[in-house]
Write a protein that holds these residues in place. Sequence first.
Motif, PDB file in Angstrom:
ATOM      1  N   LYS A   1      44.441  41.325  52.927  1.00 20.28           N
ATOM      2  CA  LYS A   1      45.252  42.474  53.337  1.00 20.28           C
ATOM      3  C   LYS A   1      46.128  42.978  52.202  1.00 20.28           C
ATOM      4  O   LYS A   1      46.492  44.153  52.164  1.00 20.28           O
ATOM      5  N   THR A   2      46.482  42.078  51.266  1.00 19.69           N
ATOM      6  CA  THR A   2      47.355  42.455  50.148  1.00 19.69           C
ATOM      7  C   THR A   2      46.634  42.240  48.827  1.00 19.69           C
ATOM      8  O   THR A   2      45.695  41.428  48.727  1.00 19.69           O
ATOM      9  N   PHE A   3      47.116  42.932  47.801  1.00 17.83           N
ATOM     10  CA  PHE A   3      46.516  42.807  46.484  1.00 17.83           C
ATOM     11  C   PHE A   3      46.765  41.416  45.908  1.00 17.83           C
ATOM     12  O   PHE A   3      45.920  40.867  45.211  1.00 17.83           O
ATOM     13  N   ALA A   4      47.928  40.836  46.199  1.00 19.20           N
ATOM     14  CA  ALA A   4      48.239  39.495  45.705  1.00 19.20           C
ATOM     15  C   ALA A   4      47.260  38.469  46.279  1.00 19.20           C
ATOM     16  O   ALA A   4      46.752  37.594  45.555  1.00 19.20           O
ATOM     17  N   GLN A   5      47.004  38.560  47.570  1.00 17.92           N
ATOM     18  CA  GLN A   5      46.039  37.655  48.199  1.00 17.92           C
ATOM     19  C   GLN A   5      44.648  37.872  47.628  1.00 17.92           C
ATOM     20  O   GLN A   5      43.902  36.919  47.374  1.00 17.92           O
ATOM     21  N   HIS A   6      44.295  39.130  47.409  1.00 20.83           N
ATOM     22  CA  HIS A   6      42.989  39.468  46.843  1.00 20.83           C
ATOM     23  C   HIS A   6      42.842  38.880  45.444  1.00 20.83           C
ATOM     24  O   HIS A   6      41.774  38.369  45.082  1.00 20.83           O
ATOM     25  N   ASN A   7      43.906  38.931  44.650  1.00 19.31           N
ATOM     26  CA  ASN A   7      43.841  38.381  43.289  1.00 19.31           C
ATOM     27  C   ASN A   7      43.556  36.892  43.302  1.00 19.31           C
ATOM     28  O   ASN A   7      42.802  36.384  42.461  1.00 19.31           O
ATOM     29  N   ARG A   8      44.142  36.184  44.241  1.00 20.25           N
ATOM     30  CA  ARG A   8      43.871  34.746  44.328  1.00 20.25           C
ATOM     31  C   ARG A   8      42.403  34.490  44.676  1.00 20.25           C
ATOM     32  O   ARG A   8      41.755  33.616  44.098  1.00 20.25           O
ATOM     33  N   ASN A   9      41.885  35.284  45.621  1.00 24.59           N
ATOM     34  CA  ASN A   9      40.471  35.154  45.991  1.00 24.59           C
ATOM     35  C   ASN A   9      39.563  35.516  44.819  1.00 24.59           C
ATOM     36  O   ASN A   9      38.537  34.859  44.578  1.00 24.59           O
ATOM     37  N   ARG A  10      39.974  36.551  44.112  1.00 24.72           N
ATOM     38  CA  ARG A  10      39.167  37.039  42.995  1.00 24.72           C
ATOM     39  C   ARG A  10      39.130  36.024  41.853  1.00 24.72           C
ATOM     40  O   ARG A  10      38.077  35.822  41.225  1.00 24.72           O
ATOM     41  N   GLN A  11      40.254  35.387  41.561  1.00 30.99           N
ATOM     42  CA  GLN A  11      40.304  34.387  40.487  1.00 30.99           C
ATOM     43  C   GLN A  11      39.371  33.224  40.797  1.00 30.99           C
ATOM     44  O   GLN A  11      38.703  32.676  39.906  1.00 30.99           O
ATOM     45  N   GLU A  12      39.302  32.862  42.060  1.00 30.94           N
ATOM     46  CA  GLU A  12      38.378  31.808  42.473  1.00 30.94           C
ATOM     47  C   GLU A  12      36.935  32.218  42.199  1.00 30.94           C
ATOM     48  O   GLU A  12      36.120  31.419  41.717  1.00 30.94           O
ATOM     49  N   TYR A  13      36.634  33.469  42.496  1.00 30.17           N
ATOM     50  CA  TYR A  13      35.280  33.980  42.265  1.00 30.17           C
ATOM     51  C   TYR A  13      34.975  34.042  40.769  1.00 30.17           C
ATOM     52  O   TYR A  13      33.883  33.646  40.346  1.00 30.17           O
ATOM     53  N   VAL A  14      35.926  34.515  39.961  1.00 29.82           N
ATOM     54  CA  VAL A  14      35.714  34.633  38.514  1.00 29.82           C
ATOM     55  C   VAL A  14      35.453  33.255  37.899  1.00 29.82           C
ATOM     56  O   VAL A  14      34.572  33.100  37.050  1.00 29.82           O
ATOM     57  N   ARG A  15      36.220  32.248  38.318  1.00 35.90           N
ATOM     58  CA  ARG A  15      35.996  30.893  37.802  1.00 35.90           C
ATOM     59  C   ARG A  15      34.588  30.418  38.148  1.00 35.90           C
ATOM     60  O   ARG A  15      33.889  29.815  37.323  1.00 35.90           O
ATOM     61  N   TRP A  16      34.187  30.700  39.369  1.00 34.69           N
ATOM     62  CA  TRP A  16      32.857  30.254  39.817  1.00 34.69           C
ATOM     63  C   TRP A  16      31.749  30.933  39.021  1.00 34.69           C
ATOM     64  O   TRP A  16      30.824  30.278  38.542  1.00 34.69           O
ATOM     65  N   ILE A  17      31.849  32.260  38.848  1.00 29.17           N
ATOM     66  CA  ILE A  17      30.769  32.994  38.181  1.00 29.17           C
ATOM     67  C   ILE A  17      30.726  32.657  36.692  1.00 29.17           C
ATOM     68  O   ILE A  17      29.663  32.623  36.082  1.00 29.17           O
ATOM     69  N   ASN A  18      31.885  32.364  36.105  1.00 34.84           N
ATOM     70  CA  ASN A  18      31.909  31.927  34.712  1.00 34.84           C
ATOM     71  C   ASN A  18      31.210  30.590  34.554  1.00 34.84           C
ATOM     72  O   ASN A  18      30.478  30.344  33.588  1.00 34.84           O
ATOM     73  N   ASN A  19      31.425  29.707  35.508  1.00 36.51           N
ATOM     74  CA  ASN A  19      30.780  28.398  35.484  1.00 36.51           C
ATOM     75  C   ASN A  19      29.249  28.510  35.631  1.00 36.51           C
ATOM     76  O   ASN A  19      28.511  27.636  35.189  1.00 36.51           O
ATOM     77  N   GLN A  20      28.823  29.594  36.282  1.00 38.78           N
ATOM     78  CA  GLN A  20      27.379  29.818  36.443  1.00 38.78           C
ATOM     79  C   GLN A  20      26.745  30.383  35.186  1.00 38.78           C
ATOM     80  O   GLN A  20      25.533  30.481  35.078  1.00 38.78           O
ATOM     81  N   GLY A  21      27.592  30.834  34.250  1.00 38.12           N
ATOM     82  CA  GLY A  21      27.083  31.420  33.009  1.00 38.12           C
ATOM     83  C   GLY A  21      26.504  32.805  33.176  1.00 38.12           C
ATOM     84  O   GLY A  21      25.655  33.234  32.370  1.00 38.12           O
ATOM     85  N   VAL A  22      26.957  33.524  34.212  1.00 38.62           N
ATOM     86  CA  VAL A  22      26.464  34.886  34.443  1.00 38.62           C
ATOM     87  C   VAL A  22      27.309  35.857  33.633  1.00 38.62           C
ATOM     88  O   VAL A  22      28.495  36.059  33.918  1.00 38.62           O
ATOM     89  N   ASN A  23      26.727  36.432  32.601  1.00 40.28           N
ATOM     90  CA  ASN A  23      27.453  37.360  31.732  1.00 40.28           C
ATOM     91  C   ASN A  23      27.114  38.822  32.016  1.00 40.28           C
ATOM     92  O   ASN A  23      27.802  39.724  31.582  1.00 40.28           O
ATOM     93  N   ARG A  24      26.042  39.064  32.724  1.00 42.75           N
ATOM     94  CA  ARG A  24      25.653  40.459  33.011  1.00 42.75           C
ATOM     95  C   ARG A  24      24.921  40.507  34.360  1.00 42.75           C
ATOM     96  O   ARG A  24      24.109  39.690  34.673  1.00 42.75           O
TER      97      ARG A  24
END
Length: 347
Positions: free
Chosen positions: A324-347
């Motif tokens: 509902k808030t941008f702050a909450q979204h940022n926390r969710n997004r950081q979790e996703y970014v860490r995961w996708i970086n670990n997968q080695g997906v660059n494009r």
Amino acid sequence: MYIKKIVVSILLLGLIGMAAFSYYVYNAVFIPNTAFNNEEAHIYIPTNADFKEVLAELHPLLKDDISFEAVANRKKYPANIKPGHYVIKKGMNNNDIVNTIRTNNTPVKVKFNNQERIENLAGHLSRQIEIDSLAILNAMIAADFLAKNDLNKQNVLSLFIPNTYEVYWNITAKGFCDKMQKEYNRFWNDSRQQKASAIGMTAGEVISLAAIVQKETAKVDERKRVAGVYINRIKRSMLLQADPTVIYAKKLTENNFDQEIKRVLYKDLEIDSPYNTYKNIGLPPGPITMPDITSIDAVLNYENHNYFYFVANVVDFGYHKFAKTFAQHNRNRQEYVRWINNQGVNR
């Protein structure tokens, strides 16, 4: 006495000849002449085909080509060839076959969904009916057809509702487009029209938003919630910031719709395109794909909630985490970014 014997002999020979001829005619006309084991076989007679082409189509299906040709000629079929799709039943005789290919043009089922561009749809259709892709495409973007339906090249894809339709295999390109217009009007019944009006959208705008929803989630049971997020943003005059529109803008700008993009980069958000909803407020000028009916109805029946953001759920794959808030979204997004970086997906 001698003359009498001659006359009797001639009469007997005549009767034998007539019997033999009758037997031949009976076999040619009424004896089954199919050579396949399935219950039915299908043939496709092209527009302007001659009798030789028809025989070539039928050859693998017949036991005896010569008797079929004799019956066809007797029934004057070569002068009355009709293009189309015909169903030959196992055990048919030559008379049945000729009658079938002269009068029983049978519709075929045409299916399409999730086509990304009008060009893709034209190519997909050309593999199911007689007309080639260029003829279909030209009919779809013909100036009179677009004007009649208040459409343009960017949004004409919205006229074609994904489904299975019955059409004649040899239908013309214009005939097919006119049929799709009627199907579109049938789909947008009073109920759907009223729901679109209630959210302040035209049918075309609903389809454009449904295309984004379609690209955002493959989970049918999540589409109403995703649609609700975008409706909330529209009500607040916020940028939609839909990653699928950026991907479409990149493909369109680079004229390469074959590329596979799994991750949107920051530099992609700067692409100068009316389809980039990170730079342009409101909906793109047309659908970025052909949405399923479930996606269209998800927009019309969107979930009423207070979410404004969502990001892929890295635990429950295929679904999303909503905020509902941008702050909450940022926390969710950081979790996703860490995961996708670990997968080695660059494009």
